[in-house]
Design a protein around this motif. Structure first.
Motif, PDB file in Angstrom:
ATOM      1  N   GLU A  16       0.820  -1.213   0.000  1.00  0.00           N
ATOM      2  CA  GLU A  16       0.000   0.000   0.000  1.00  0.00           C
ATOM      3  C   GLU A  16       0.851   1.259   0.000  1.00  0.00           C
ATOM      4  OE1 GLU A  16      -2.535  -3.215   1.879  1.00  0.00           O
ATOM      5  OE2 GLU A  16      -0.447  -2.594   1.919  1.00  0.00           O
ATOM      6  N   ALA A  19       1.425   2.616  -3.363  1.00  0.00           N
ATOM      7  CA  ALA A  19       0.250   3.153  -4.053  1.00  0.00           C
ATOM      8  C   ALA A  19       0.034   4.627  -3.759  1.00  0.00           C
ATOM      9  CB  ALA A  19      -0.992   2.364  -3.656  1.00  0.00           C
ATOM     10  N   GLY A  20       0.629   5.111  -2.662  1.00  0.00           N
ATOM     11  CA  GLY A  20       0.424   6.498  -2.286  1.00  0.00           C
ATOM     12  C   GLY A  20      -1.031   6.769  -1.951  1.00  0.00           C
ATOM     13  N   ASP A  21      -1.494   7.949  -2.275  1.00  0.00           N
ATOM     14  CA  ASP A  21      -2.875   8.330  -1.970  1.00  0.00           C
ATOM     15  C   ASP A  21      -3.892   7.649  -2.884  1.00  0.00           C
ATOM     16  OD1 ASP A  21      -2.004   9.994   0.056  1.00  0.00           O
ATOM     17  OD2 ASP A  21      -1.841  11.741  -1.264  1.00  0.00           O
ATOM     18  N   LYS A  22      -3.419   7.035  -3.948  1.00  0.00           N
ATOM     19  CA  LYS A  22      -4.329   6.358  -4.865  1.00  0.00           C
ATOM     20  C   LYS A  22      -4.972   5.128  -4.214  1.00  0.00           C
ATOM     21  CE  LYS A  22      -1.721   7.745  -8.983  1.00  0.00           C
ATOM     22  NZ  LYS A  22      -0.940   7.272 -10.158  1.00  0.00           N
ATOM     23  N   GLY A  23      -4.228   4.487  -3.321  1.00  0.00           N
ATOM     24  CA  GLY A  23      -4.765   3.327  -2.617  1.00  0.00           C
ATOM     25  C   GLY A  23      -4.639   2.025  -3.379  1.00  0.00           C
ATOM     26  N   PHE A  24      -4.357   2.094  -4.658  1.00  0.00           N
ATOM     27  CA  PHE A  24      -4.250   0.887  -5.473  1.00  0.00           C
ATOM     28  C   PHE A  24      -3.231   1.122  -6.585  1.00  0.00           C
ATOM     29  CE2 PHE A  24      -5.403  -1.886  -9.014  1.00  0.00           C
ATOM     30  CZ  PHE A  24      -5.496  -3.122  -8.380  1.00  0.00           C
ATOM     31  N   GLY A  25      -2.528   0.059  -6.955  1.00  0.00           N
ATOM     32  CA  GLY A  25      -1.550   0.179  -8.026  1.00  0.00           C
ATOM     33  C   GLY A  25      -0.237   0.774  -7.531  1.00  0.00           C
ATOM     34  N   ASP A  27       2.310   4.068  -7.620  1.00  0.00           N
ATOM     35  CA  ASP A  27       2.475   5.498  -7.895  1.00  0.00           C
ATOM     36  C   ASP A  27       3.969   5.759  -8.132  1.00  0.00           C
ATOM     37  OD1 ASP A  27       2.813   8.261  -7.793  1.00  0.00           O
ATOM     38  OD2 ASP A  27       1.215   8.543  -6.333  1.00  0.00           O
ATOM     39  N   THR A  29       5.709   8.378  -8.476  1.00  0.00           N
ATOM     40  CA  THR A  29       6.276   9.464  -7.671  1.00  0.00           C
ATOM     41  C   THR A  29       6.661   8.960  -6.284  1.00  0.00           C
ATOM     42  OG1 THR A  29       4.925  11.095  -8.846  1.00  0.00           O
ATOM     43  CG2 THR A  29       5.861  11.763  -6.733  1.00  0.00           C
ATOM     44  N   ASN A  56      -1.157  -3.567  -2.533  1.00  0.00           N
ATOM     45  CA  ASN A  56      -1.656  -2.553  -3.467  1.00  0.00           C
ATOM     46  C   ASN A  56      -2.181  -3.171  -4.759  1.00  0.00           C
ATOM     47  OD1 ASN A  56       1.111  -3.260  -3.882  1.00  0.00           O
ATOM     48  ND2 ASN A  56       1.288  -1.598  -5.358  1.00  0.00           N
TER      49      ASN A  56
END
Length: 244
Positions: A16, A19-25, A27, A29, A56
């Protein structure tokens, strides 16, 4: 430069976290930020092993809860950790850090198979080693993988980088404003209190092999670097005493 507290570390990252703030996948950056911090640590001549989760992308327990065979669901989770590990390897190599991914499930076209002596040799040569595919067995978490690999390579400490948590509390601070944060805890305290640092298998393995764990927030910039350099952040599990 002052003497380093640790020589060889294992950094544990949740899936997780990537995934950063996306929550999935994944990121890119966030991955690049983690890679930059690992590079800074590497420049201090620390030997670094990394274990990344796969939550993630896929969580084996979630699949099992919906009726999937538990072993199959866990193997899918192991493959998710390989995807995360390759993403981190790519980011590290782009910033000039020599990196190897070793997998507990053999997939030679993608990464090296995990071989303890080879992993140690890579570390001694200054390469970052990312341990992927868990332990290679279902029913074991990536927390247990971090504890096992730390014991095998004789790491000095496990750094548990958390999102939305700056240490270990006696209750969930999101729901209890009076929750108490521990500065130090023993492994047995974590087990007896049922604190969610690692699963019980991982915690017991760390206790048996006297491996300390530092739990800290990765949300603050450079906290991974600070933890690796032995700065006083987060909660230390494995100290001789527990308390404030």
């Amino acid at each position: 430069m002052s003497a380093l507290k640790y020589k060889r570390i294992v950094l544990k990252l949740s899936g997780e976290a990537l995934a950063g703030d996306k929550g999935f996948g994944i990121d890119p950056t966030v991955v690049d930020s983690i890679a930059a911090q690992i590079k800074t640590i590497k420049e201090e001549n620390l030997e670094i092993g990394v274990v990344v989760g796969g939550g993630n992308i896929w969580r084996g327990l979630a699949g099992s809860a919906k009726g999937m065979d538990r072993a199959t669901a866990d193997y899918m989770g192991m493959l998710a950790t390989v995807m995360n590990s390759l993403a981190l390897q790519d980011s590290l190599e782009k910033c000039g850090v020599d990196t190897r991914v070793q997998t507990a499930i053999e997939m030679r076209q993608v990464a090296e198979p995990y071989i303890r002596r080879r992993a140690i040799r890579h570390l001694e040569k200054g390469r970052v080693v990312i341990f992927a595919a868990g332990t290679g067995n279902p029913y074991f978490s990536t927390d247990t993988t971090a504890a096992l690999r730390a014991a095998e390579i004789e790491a000095d400490v496990i750094l548990m980088a958390k999102r939305n948590a700056d240490g270990v509390y006696d209750s969930d601070p999101k729901y209890n404003p009076d929750a108490k944060k521990f500065k130090t805890l023993s492994h047995i305290d974590v087990l007896q209190r049922g604190l969610g640092v690692m699963d019980s298998t991982a915690t017991s393995l760390c206790m048996d092999n006297e491996i300390p764990i530092i739990v800290f927030s990765m949300d603050e910039p450079e906290n991974i670097v600070q933890a690796a350099l032995g700065k006083d952040i987060g909660t230390i599990v494995g100290g001789k005493t527990n308390g404030d």
